[in-house]
Design an enzyme around this catalytic site. Structure first.
Site, PDB file in Angstrom:
ATOM      1  N   LYS A  92       0.854  -1.182   0.000  1.00  0.00           N
ATOM      2  CA  LYS A  92       0.000   0.000   0.000  1.00  0.00           C
ATOM      3  C   LYS A  92       0.890   1.232   0.000  1.00  0.00           C
ATOM      4  CE  LYS A  92      -3.463   2.527   2.591  1.00  0.00           C
ATOM      5  NZ  LYS A  92      -4.413   2.544   3.705  1.00  0.00           N
ATOM      6  N   LYS A 104      -2.176  -1.542  -3.853  1.00  0.00           N
ATOM      7  CA  LYS A 104      -3.036  -0.363  -3.804  1.00  0.00           C
ATOM      8  C   LYS A 104      -2.204   0.909  -3.861  1.00  0.00           C
ATOM      9  CE  LYS A 104      -5.848   2.109  -0.553  1.00  0.00           C
ATOM     10  NZ  LYS A 104      -6.255   2.233   0.800  1.00  0.00           N
TER      11      LYS A 104
HETATM   12  C1  PBG Z   1      -7.308   3.490   5.545  1.00  0.00           C
HETATM   13  C2  PBG Z   1      -7.558   3.388   4.091  1.00  0.00           C
HETATM   14  C3  PBG Z   1      -7.403   4.374   3.094  1.00  0.00           C
HETATM   15  C4  PBG Z   1      -7.911   3.819   1.913  1.00  0.00           C
HETATM   16  C5  PBG Z   1      -8.305   2.524   2.208  1.00  0.00           C
HETATM   17  N1  PBG Z   1      -8.067   2.272   3.539  1.00  0.00           N
HETATM   18  C6  PBG Z   1      -6.924   5.763   3.183  1.00  0.00           C
HETATM   19  C7  PBG Z   1      -5.524   6.057   3.515  1.00  0.00           C
HETATM   20  O1  PBG Z   1      -4.687   5.188   3.685  1.00  0.00           O
HETATM   21  O2  PBG Z   1      -5.260   7.252   3.645  1.00  0.00           O
HETATM   22  C8  PBG Z   1      -8.028   4.504   0.580  1.00  0.00           C
HETATM   23  C9  PBG Z   1      -9.106   3.994  -0.323  1.00  0.00           C
HETATM   24  C10 PBG Z   1      -9.434   4.869  -1.474  1.00  0.00           C
HETATM   25  O3  PBG Z   1      -8.807   5.909  -1.725  1.00  0.00           O
HETATM   26  O4  PBG Z   1     -10.381   4.507  -2.189  1.00  0.00           O
HETATM   27  N2  PBG Z   1      -6.026   3.378   5.968  1.00  0.00           N
END
Ligand code: PBG
Length: 337
Positions: free
Chosen positions: A206, A259
């Protein structure tokens, strides 16, 4: 597999070889198509809030809303009816503190939404995002010590949140916090409480991405200071993703995620080459909203652009695609059947 590096099919070239022969009609194109996006691969993200009968549209994500558990269940049922097999739930709460304590409230927003979906559509697979950022007053994904997110201190809270989702009936928990060791901590906690059958989909690779912008508006999870670069991955790194994936698999992840998706197709492809586990890719909020915005201006054809991108994500090697287009794509795919 993705692409062969070198073709041994023929020594000949043009004019003997004419690739256009296999593109002449819709029927022949259908026969030689290498990848088919299927509704079975789609996962719909949803945002749960407290109360009943509530629906608050999210400005930056047209067509999506924050919904109370009853409305979440009705929408989930509609998506399931359209063929979408799974949802990914996020909780949006007003109950925030330094430790994100409400993340494991048995009557929290997510926990209630899980129960409501399971009551209305028991066959639907319920996946929950496990993180503290929606629940902490500072908006970071873990617990702070001396102004920094403390890894080991955060693990127990994250595992407790995952446990409360499993207790509420979640089929799969998906930790998105990017703390080291959280997959192992969650697996241990789930197993210690009789949840051996609950699977873990880890947000293994991520990235600290600008494309989460609309989501943070939707979830109210923008950090009040600093950013997430101390725990999410540097967008410049590809090899490191393989190390993250390897560690999560070692700790017991059942599926791994990359992601965002579109800017990281090379990462999906590299992960595909190194693991036999199912791979999910998250077509994130910003990737969704930019197609929406361009389509609203008439600059892109929404349906063609969205299906092209979702197909590209599977071509790169993803088995599952988490997307705000899940329900639309299900309908589009049915029409073209
Ligand atoms: C929480 C999380 C996030 C997303 C999914 N889980 C936000 C972040 O990490 O700031 C983003 C999902 C999206 O942008 O559709 N940690």
């Amino acid at each position: 597999m993705t692409m062969t590096p070198r073709s041994h099919d023929s020594q000949a070239g043009f004019p003997v070889v004419r690739p256009r022969r296999l593109r002449r009609t819709a029927t022949v194109r259908r026969m030689v198509r290498e990848h088919r996006l299927s509704v079975d691969q789609l996962i719909l993200p949803m945002f749960a809030i407290a109360g009943a009968g509530r629906e608050e549209p999210i400005d930056a994500m047209p067509g999506h809303s924050r919904m109370s558990a009853d409305v979440v269940a009705i929408r989930a049922a509609r998506a399931f009816e359209a063929g979408v097999p799974a949802v990914l739930l996020f909780g949006v709460t007003e109950h925030k503190d330094e430790f994100g304590s409400s993340s494991c409230d048995p009557r929290g927003e997510v926990q209630d939404a899980i129960a409501a979906i399971k009551l209305l559509v028991p066959e639907m697979v319920v996946i929950t995002d496990v993180c503290l950022c929606e629940y902490t007053s500072h908006g970071h994904c873990g617990i702070l010590r001396d102004g920094h997110v403390d890894n080991d201190l955060s693990l127990e809270a994250i595992a407790r949140a995952a446990l409360s989702h499993a207790d509420a009936g979640a089929d799969i928990v998906a930790p998105s916090d990017m703390m080291d060791g959280r997959v192992g901590a969650i697996r241990h906690t789930l197993d210690a409480h009789g949840h051996e059958d609950v699977a873990i989909l880890s947000y293994a690779a991520k990235y600290a991405s600008a494309f989460y912008g609309p989501f943070r508006e939707a979830a109210g999870s923008t950090p009040s200071f600093g950013d997430r670069r101390g725990y999410q991955m540097d967008p410049a790194n590809g090899r490191e993703a393989l190390r993250e994936v390897g560690l999560d698999i070692g700790e017991g992840a059942d599926m791994v995620m990359v992601k965002p998706a579109v800017a990281y197709l090379d990462v999906i492809s590299a992960v595909r080459a190194t693991t036999t586990l199912p791979i999910a890719a998250y077509h994130v909020s910003g990737e969704f909203s930019m197609i929406k915005a361009a389509a609203e201006r008439g600059w892109l054809d929404e349906r063609t652009a969205a299906l092209e991108i979702l197909t590209a994500i599977t071509r790169a090697g993803a088995d599952l695609v988490i997307t705000y287009y899940a329900e639309d794509a299900a309908a589009w795919l049915k029409e073209t059947e």
